[in-house]
Design a protein around this motif. Structure first.
Motif, PDB file in Angstrom:
ATOM      1  N   VAL A 191       0.969  -1.081   0.034  1.00 34.33           N
ATOM      2  CA  VAL A 191      -0.020  -0.044   0.044  1.00 34.33           C
ATOM      3  C   VAL A 191       0.772   1.276  -0.178  1.00 34.33           C
ATOM      4  CG1 VAL A 191      -1.951   1.312   1.150  1.00 34.33           C
ATOM      5  CG2 VAL A 191      -1.849  -1.211   1.119  1.00 34.33           C
ATOM      6  N   PRO A 192       1.292   1.979  -1.277  1.00 40.70           N
ATOM      7  CA  PRO A 192       1.910   3.130  -1.403  1.00 40.70           C
ATOM      8  C   PRO A 192       1.318   4.484  -0.781  1.00 40.70           C
ATOM      9  CG  PRO A 192       1.068   2.452  -3.607  1.00 40.70           C
ATOM     10  CD  PRO A 192       0.721   1.188  -2.591  1.00 40.70           C
ATOM     11  N   LYS A 193      -0.101   4.340  -0.697  1.00 40.97           N
ATOM     12  CA  LYS A 193      -0.483   5.659  -0.020  1.00 40.97           C
ATOM     13  C   LYS A 193      -1.982   5.253   0.105  1.00 40.97           C
ATOM     14  CE  LYS A 193      -0.541   8.920  -3.311  1.00 40.97           C
ATOM     15  NZ  LYS A 193      -0.821   9.602  -4.450  1.00 40.97           N
ATOM     16  N   VAL A 194      -2.415   6.014   1.219  1.00 35.16           N
ATOM     17  CA  VAL A 194      -4.010   6.093   1.727  1.00 35.16           C
ATOM     18  C   VAL A 194      -4.591   7.359   1.375  1.00 35.16           C
ATOM     19  CG1 VAL A 194      -5.235   6.344   3.858  1.00 35.16           C
ATOM     20  CG2 VAL A 194      -3.481   4.606   3.694  1.00 35.16           C
ATOM     21  N   LEU A 195      -5.609   7.625   1.098  1.00 31.14           N
ATOM     22  CA  LEU A 195      -6.204   8.589   0.438  1.00 31.14           C
ATOM     23  C   LEU A 195      -7.262   9.245   1.868  1.00 31.14           C
ATOM     24  CD1 LEU A 195      -7.451   7.130  -2.919  1.00 31.14           C
ATOM     25  CD2 LEU A 195      -5.324   8.374  -2.236  1.00 31.14           C
ATOM     26  N   PRO A 196      -6.728  10.119   2.646  1.00 29.00           N
ATOM     27  CA  PRO A 196      -7.147  10.494   3.787  1.00 29.00           C
ATOM     28  C   PRO A 196      -8.720  11.348   3.444  1.00 29.00           C
ATOM     29  CG  PRO A 196      -5.100  11.497   3.759  1.00 29.00           C
ATOM     30  CD  PRO A 196      -5.285  10.819   2.275  1.00 29.00           C
ATOM     31  N   GLY A 197      -9.810  11.000   4.272  1.00 28.97           N
ATOM     32  CA  GLY A 197     -10.845  11.690   4.020  1.00 28.97           C
ATOM     33  C   GLY A 197     -11.874  11.383   3.073  1.00 28.97           C
ATOM     34  N   THR A 198     -11.500   9.893   2.654  1.00 31.92           N
ATOM     35  CA  THR A 198     -12.313   9.256   1.645  1.00 31.92           C
ATOM     36  C   THR A 198     -13.197   8.300   2.205  1.00 31.92           C
ATOM     37  OG1 THR A 198     -10.434   7.877   1.246  1.00 31.92           O
ATOM     38  CG2 THR A 198     -10.752   9.669  -0.287  1.00 31.92           C
ATOM     39  N   GLY A 199     -13.363   8.019   3.613  1.00 33.87           N
ATOM     40  CA  GLY A 199     -14.048   6.918   4.239  1.00 33.87           C
ATOM     41  C   GLY A 199     -15.442   7.505   4.383  1.00 33.87           C
ATOM     42  N   GLU A 200     -16.304   6.585   4.889  1.00 38.56           N
ATOM     43  CA  GLU A 200     -17.643   6.926   5.290  1.00 38.56           C
ATOM     44  C   GLU A 200     -17.581   6.894   6.944  1.00 38.56           C
ATOM     45  OE1 GLU A 200     -20.927   7.834   6.438  1.00 38.56           O
ATOM     46  OE2 GLU A 200     -20.746   7.823   4.037  1.00 38.56           O
ATOM     47  N   PRO A 201     -17.784   7.944   7.703  1.00 40.42           N
ATOM     48  CA  PRO A 201     -17.835   7.934   8.962  1.00 40.42           C
ATOM     49  C   PRO A 201     -18.760   6.928   9.585  1.00 40.42           C
ATOM     50  CG  PRO A 201     -17.571  10.097   8.375  1.00 40.42           C
ATOM     51  CD  PRO A 201     -17.956   9.230   7.111  1.00 40.42           C
ATOM     52  N   ALA A 202     -19.855   6.743   8.892  1.00 41.45           N
ATOM     53  CA  ALA A 202     -21.106   5.716   9.158  1.00 41.45           C
ATOM     54  C   ALA A 202     -20.577   4.387   9.520  1.00 41.45           C
ATOM     55  CB  ALA A 202     -22.348   5.374   8.409  1.00 41.45           C
ATOM     56  N   THR A 203     -19.295   3.944   9.042  1.00 40.16           N
ATOM     57  CA  THR A 203     -18.985   2.755   9.192  1.00 40.16           C
ATOM     58  C   THR A 203     -18.160   2.677  10.792  1.00 40.16           C
ATOM     59  OG1 THR A 203     -16.604   3.327   8.538  1.00 40.16           O
ATOM     60  CG2 THR A 203     -18.057   2.367   6.882  1.00 40.16           C
ATOM     61  N   GLY A 204     -18.019   3.863  11.418  1.00 45.77           N
ATOM     62  CA  GLY A 204     -17.432   3.715  12.773  1.00 45.77           C
ATOM     63  C   GLY A 204     -16.043   3.992  12.695  1.00 45.77           C
ATOM     64  N   MET A 205     -15.452   4.461  11.413  1.00 48.01           N
ATOM     65  CA  MET A 205     -14.140   4.861  11.321  1.00 48.01           C
ATOM     66  C   MET A 205     -14.232   6.260  10.872  1.00 48.01           C
ATOM     67  SD  MET A 205     -11.885   2.378  11.506  1.00 48.01           S
ATOM     68  CE  MET A 205     -10.476   2.794  10.116  1.00 48.01           C
ATOM     69  N   ALA A 206     -13.822   7.258  11.960  1.00 51.27           N
ATOM     70  CA  ALA A 206     -13.842   8.546  11.691  1.00 51.27           C
ATOM     71  C   ALA A 206     -12.735   8.982  10.600  1.00 51.27           C
ATOM     72  CB  ALA A 206     -13.859   9.460  13.010  1.00 51.27           C
ATOM     73  N   ARG A 207     -11.624   8.258  10.668  1.00 47.64           N
ATOM     74  CA  ARG A 207     -10.549   8.351   9.689  1.00 47.64           C
ATOM     75  C   ARG A 207      -9.630   7.168   9.814  1.00 47.64           C
ATOM     76  NH1 ARG A 207      -7.242  13.295  11.996  1.00 47.64           N
ATOM     77  NH2 ARG A 207      -5.573  12.701  10.143  1.00 47.64           N
ATOM     78  N   GLY A 208      -8.566   7.068   8.627  1.00 43.91           N
ATOM     79  CA  GLY A 208      -7.806   6.093   8.638  1.00 43.91           C
ATOM     80  C   GLY A 208      -8.547   4.766   7.913  1.00 43.91           C
ATOM     81  N   ARG A 209      -7.540   3.668   7.677  1.00 43.65           N
ATOM     82  CA  ARG A 209      -8.006   2.594   6.846  1.00 43.65           C
ATOM     83  C   ARG A 209      -7.932   1.292   7.861  1.00 43.65           C
ATOM     84  NH1 ARG A 209      -5.073  -1.081   3.484  1.00 43.65           N
ATOM     85  NH2 ARG A 209      -6.445  -2.318   2.066  1.00 43.65           N
ATOM     86  N   LEU A 210      -8.676   0.562   7.815  1.00 40.88           N
ATOM     87  CA  LEU A 210      -8.719  -0.680   8.629  1.00 40.88           C
ATOM     88  C   LEU A 210      -8.683  -1.839   7.502  1.00 40.88           C
ATOM     89  CD1 LEU A 210      -8.961  -1.736  11.496  1.00 40.88           C
ATOM     90  CD2 LEU A 210     -11.320  -2.025  11.152  1.00 40.88           C
ATOM     91  N   ASN A 211      -7.575  -2.525   7.576  1.00 40.94           N
ATOM     92  CA  ASN A 211      -7.565  -3.718   6.765  1.00 40.94           C
ATOM     93  C   ASN A 211      -7.289  -5.143   7.282  1.00 40.94           C
ATOM     94  OD1 ASN A 211      -4.837  -5.521   4.905  1.00 40.94           O
ATOM     95  ND2 ASN A 211      -7.063  -5.420   4.143  1.00 40.94           N
ATOM     96  N   ILE A 212      -8.322  -6.019   7.162  1.00 42.47           N
ATOM     97  CA  ILE A 212      -8.526  -7.368   7.791  1.00 42.47           C
ATOM     98  C   ILE A 212      -8.045  -8.307   6.657  1.00 42.47           C
ATOM     99  CG2 ILE A 212     -10.080  -8.781   8.961  1.00 42.47           C
ATOM    100  CD1 ILE A 212     -11.655  -6.393   9.464  1.00 42.47           C
ATOM    101  N   THR A 213      -7.145  -9.040   7.049  1.00 40.78           N
ATOM    102  CA  THR A 213      -6.587 -10.231   6.221  1.00 40.78           C
ATOM    103  C   THR A 213      -6.991 -11.534   6.820  1.00 40.78           C
ATOM    104  OG1 THR A 213      -4.275 -10.146   6.786  1.00 40.78           O
ATOM    105  CG2 THR A 213      -4.907  -8.648   4.865  1.00 40.78           C
ATOM    106  N   LEU A 214      -7.533 -12.300   6.109  1.00 39.14           N
ATOM    107  CA  LEU A 214      -7.949 -13.761   6.865  1.00 39.14           C
ATOM    108  C   LEU A 214      -6.865 -14.755   6.102  1.00 39.14           C
ATOM    109  CD1 LEU A 214     -11.658 -13.812   6.925  1.00 39.14           C
ATOM    110  CD2 LEU A 214      -9.979 -12.956   8.592  1.00 39.14           C
ATOM    111  N   ARG A 215      -6.205 -15.543   6.649  1.00 33.98           N
ATOM    112  CA  ARG A 215      -5.203 -16.536   6.340  1.00 33.98           C
ATOM    113  C   ARG A 215      -5.396 -18.023   6.871  1.00 33.98           C
ATOM    114  NH1 ARG A 215      -0.046 -12.762   6.073  1.00 33.98           N
ATOM    115  NH2 ARG A 215      -1.157 -10.645   5.801  1.00 33.98           N
ATOM    116  N   ASP A 216      -4.856 -19.091   5.983  1.00 31.66           N
ATOM    117  CA  ASP A 216      -4.617 -20.314   6.862  1.00 31.66           C
ATOM    118  C   ASP A 216      -3.089 -20.448   6.971  1.00 31.66           C
ATOM    119  OD1 ASP A 216      -4.390 -22.943   7.163  1.00 31.66           O
ATOM    120  OD2 ASP A 216      -5.613 -23.599   5.312  1.00 31.66           O
ATOM    121  N   THR A 217      -2.943 -20.583   8.277  1.00 26.66           N
ATOM    122  CA  THR A 217      -1.238 -20.426   8.545  1.00 26.66           C
ATOM    123  C   THR A 217      -0.970 -21.907   8.040  1.00 26.66           C
ATOM    124  OG1 THR A 217      -1.862 -21.809  10.774  1.00 26.66           O
ATOM    125  CG2 THR A 217      -1.606 -19.143  10.393  1.00 26.66           C
TER     126      THR A 217
END
Length: 223
Positions: free
Chosen positions: A193-219
């Motif tokens: 991820v070379p760049k986050v685009l600030p202010g582009t999220g939807e506050p209704a998600t519960g994220m006022a700012r920033g990006r949350l990335n959840i990755t699921l894996r089989d170890t």
């Protein structure tokens, strides 16, 4: 391979490379809200969210919390001996079901989805200045797909080749609610991820700012 940024209008499904599929807008708002609430709980502990220190002394700009197995460079453990010595939170069954639904949506293959059995989640929080350099997810002993979910601010996700960090690569704009799955021939592709685009999220998600990335894996280490 197209090295431009995918932009509106957004298609229902894009195969970025063989085995690498982008499904825009896959997570409904309500599910994003549920995931944000769950991630906040995990971030409090038992092993709290932290910036990971790398063997060379560098510190990652993203903050990470793990579920199921604890990732530290470059291995998985049940106990976070690099943080506070406690076992990480258990991997919930509902998160595994979400992963199977994601694989079905990406590949249109119910058999592949049924076989998918993730046992860990790596959750990364990006503030406005956080980045992720190009890397391979290769600490797992399984070659099962990686499922990536994005919530909050959009980012530029760079998906490369399996040989090195150079070109060819494709830059994809990942928006809140997007799904990205990579497996098969693309399982060990370099990505970052070379760049986050600030202010582009939807506050209704519960994220006022920033990006949350959840990755699921089989170890591949078993439960």
């Amino acid at each position: 391979m197209n090295e431009g940024l995918f932009r509106l209008p957004r298609p229902e499904r894009v195969e970025v490379a063989p085995g690498a599929v982008h499904v825009p807008g896959w997570l409904p708002l309500e599910r994003q809200q549920e995931l944000v609430a769950a991630c906040r709980e995990w971030a409090r502990g038992p092993v709290p969210i932290r910036r990971t220190e790398l063997p060379g002394g560098g510190v990652m700009s993203v903050r990470t919390v793990c579920v199921g197995w604890h990732w530290q460079p470059y291995r998985y453990t049940r106990v976070a001996d690099d943080v506070n010595g406690l076992p990480v939170a258990q991997f919930p069954d509902w998160l595994g079901e979400l992963g199977r639904s994601a694989v079905a949506a990406a590949y249109g293959d119910d058999d592949a989805a049924a076989r998918y059995s993730p046992d860990t989640a790596l959750i990364n929080f990006y503030d406005d200045s956080a980045r992720m350099g190009l890397h391979q997810d290769k600490d797992e002993k399984s070659d099962a797909p990686v499922v990536s979910l994005s919530i909050g601010d959009s980012c530029v996700f760079r998906f490369g080749n399996t040989e090195n960090r150079g070109r060819p690569y494709t830059d994809v704009e990942l928006v809140s609610g997007d799904l990205f799955v990579f497996g098969g021939p693309s399982r060990f592709a370099y990505h970052g991820v070379p760049k986050v685009l600030p202010g582009t999220g939807e506050p209704a998600t519960g994220m006022a700012r920033g990006r949350l990335n959840i990755t699921l894996r089989d170890t591949g280490l078993g439960r």
